[in-house]
Design a protein around this motif. Structure first.
Motif, PDB file in Angstrom:
ATOM      1  N   SER A  29       1.399   4.181  -3.077  1.00 53.48           N
ATOM      2  CA  SER A  29       1.012   5.558  -2.775  1.00 53.48           C
ATOM      3  C   SER A  29       2.104   6.574  -3.114  1.00 53.48           C
ATOM      4  O   SER A  29       1.873   7.787  -3.059  1.00 53.48           O
ATOM      5  CB  SER A  29       0.675   5.691  -1.278  1.00 53.48           C
TER       6      SER A  29
ATOM      7  N   GLU B  14       0.832  -1.204   0.000  1.00 53.16           N
ATOM      8  CA  GLU B  14       0.000   0.000   0.000  1.00 53.16           C
ATOM      9  C   GLU B  14       0.868   1.257   0.000  1.00 53.16           C
ATOM     10  O   GLU B  14       0.581   2.226  -0.709  1.00 53.16           O
ATOM     11  CB  GLU B  14      -0.925   0.000   1.216  1.00 53.16           C
ATOM     12  N   HIS B  15       1.938   1.234   0.767  1.00 49.50           N
ATOM     13  CA  HIS B  15       2.838   2.384   0.812  1.00 49.50           C
ATOM     14  C   HIS B  15       3.505   2.597  -0.542  1.00 49.50           C
ATOM     15  O   HIS B  15       3.590   3.725  -1.046  1.00 49.50           O
ATOM     16  CB  HIS B  15       3.909   2.195   1.886  1.00 49.50           C
TER      17      HIS B  15
END
Length: 321
Positions: free
Chosen positions: A28, A24-25
Motif C-alpha cells: 500500500s 498488505e502494508h
C-alpha cells in the motif's frame, strides 16, 4: 494434541497473520521514497572506478534510531522462536541467544552450527518478516534530506550510497521503503539466507563480507569509503579494512550536548562517534575535527600518561543485525 503443540500452532498462526498484514502494508506504500530504484541482485559486479566514493550504511539502529524500540521487537521475536518453535524454556532461550550472538555474531549462525534449524529462509520468516515495522517506523524526511545532500558537492559528493546489512534483503528493503529513503540508495549488500544450510553465509564483521560490499558497489579502494554502524565489532572491522572514515553511532553515548568526537585513527583514516546520524554534516569538510571539551580533556590526560587509546575499544557494544 499436547499442550506444547497447542502453543506452537497458536504461535505459527500469529506469525502467518502478521506477515499477511505486513505484506498488505508494504503493497500500500505510495509516499515519496517508498520504492527502490536499484537492482537488488545484479548479475555481475560493476567496473571498479578509482575515483568512486561510496558511503556504506548499516540499517538497523542506524538508519532509524535505537529508541524506536525495533531492536526490542527483534529480541522478543527471537525469544519467541526459541521457545515456541524450538521448544526451549525462557531461561535457556535467553542464554542461547546471548551465547550464539557472542560466539557467532548472529544468532542464526549458532542455530546452523548446532543443527537446530534446517531452513534459514523459514527462520527469517519467523524472525524478521513477521515484525510489524509499520507500527514502529515512519517516513523520516530529515534523514531523506541528509542523504540527498550527501550526493551533492557541497556536503560530500558521494557517487553511491550503499546499504550494508546483516539482515536478509526482505527486511532491509522493507525498512528503507517505510522510512521513505529507498529511492536514494544505489545498491545493497545483504546476508544470503537463501543459500543451502550446509553452505555458510558471511556477514559483518567478517572481512570477506566487507570485500563483497566493495566489489558489489564498484569501489576501487576502501580509502574512498565512509562507513556508519552501531556495532563495535563491525566498526573495528571497517577500520581494519582501511575505510577512509568510520563512524560509530551510539545513541546513548554519555556526552550531553557536546557529543562529537572525530579522531585520526591510522593511515590517514578518520574515526568518529556520533549520537545521531543527522550529525554527519558536522564531521564533513576540510575542518572535520570537532572534539568535545570532555574528549579533549581525556585525550590530554592520556597523552600526559604516555598512553595511546583505541577509541573504538571505549564504546558500548550494541547488538544489531
Amino acid at each position: 494434541m499436547t499442550f506444547a503443540k497447542d502453543y506452537k500452532e497458536i504461535y505459527r498462526n500469529q506469525i502467518k497473520k502478521q506477515i499477511r498484514l505486513n505484506q498488505e502494508h508494504l503493497q500500500s506504500l505510495t509516499h515519496l521514497g517508498s520504492q527502490i530504484n536499484f537492482e537488488v541482485d545484479p548479475p555481475k559486479f560493476p567496473d571498479e572506478d578509482p575515483a568512486r566514493k561510496v558511503f556504506f550504511f548499516d540499517i538497523d539502529n542506524t538508519l532509524y534510531r535505537k529508541s524506536t524500540k525495533v531492536q526490542l521487537l527483534m529480541q522478543r521475536s527471537l525469544s519467541n522462536f526459541f521457545k515456541y518453535e524450538l521448544g526451549f524454556d525462557s531461561e535457556e532461550a535467553e542464554r542461547l541467544i546471548e551465547s550464539y550472538y557472542e560466539e557467532y555474531g548472529l544468532s542464526v549462525k549458532g542455530l546452523i552450527k548446532n543443527r537446530q534449524i534446517d531452513d534459514i529462509l523459514q527462520y527469517n520468516t519467523f524472525i524478521d518478516d513477521s515484525l510489524p515495522l509499520q507500527d514502529y517506523l515512519k517516513p523520516d524526511w530529515k534523514l531523506r534530506e541528509l542523504l540527498i545532500k550527501l550526493k551533492k558537492k557541497k556536503l560530500g559528493r558521494f557517487d553511491k550510497l550503499w546499504l550494508f546489512t546483516n539482515s536478509y534483503k526482505n527486511h532491509a528493503i522493507r525498512c528503507v521503503r517505510i522510512l521513505g529513503i529507498a529511492d536514494l540508495f544505489d545498491g545493497i549488500t545483504y546476508c544470503h539466507y537463501e543459500k543451502p544450510i550446509e553452505e555458510e553465509f558471511i556477514c559483518k564483521p567478517d572481512p570477506k563480507f566487507f570485500e563483497m560490499a566493495r566489489l558489489q558497489s564498484g569501489l576501487s579502494s576502501f580509502s574512498n569509503a565512509w562507513f556508519i554502524d552501531d556495532n563495535e565489532s563491525n566498526v573495528e572491522s571497517a577500520l581494519g579494512m582501511g575505510m577512509g572514515h568510520v563512524i560509530h553511532l551510539i545513541e546513548d553515548y554519555q556526552y550531553d550536548s557536546e557529543n562529537i568526537i572525530t579522531k585520526d585513527h591510522r593511515n590517514r583514516q578518520q574515526f568518529s562517534i556520533l549520537k545521531d546520524i543527522l550529525e554527519i554534516p558536522l564531521i564533513m569538510g576540510d575542518n572535520a575535527f570537532h572534539h568535545s571539551a570532555i574528549a579533549i580533556k581525556e585525550m590530554e590526560e592520556i597523552e600526559e600518561e604516555g598512553e595511546t587509546v583505541n577509541w573504538s575499544k571505549q564504546q558500548i557494544n550494541v547488538q544489531s543485525s
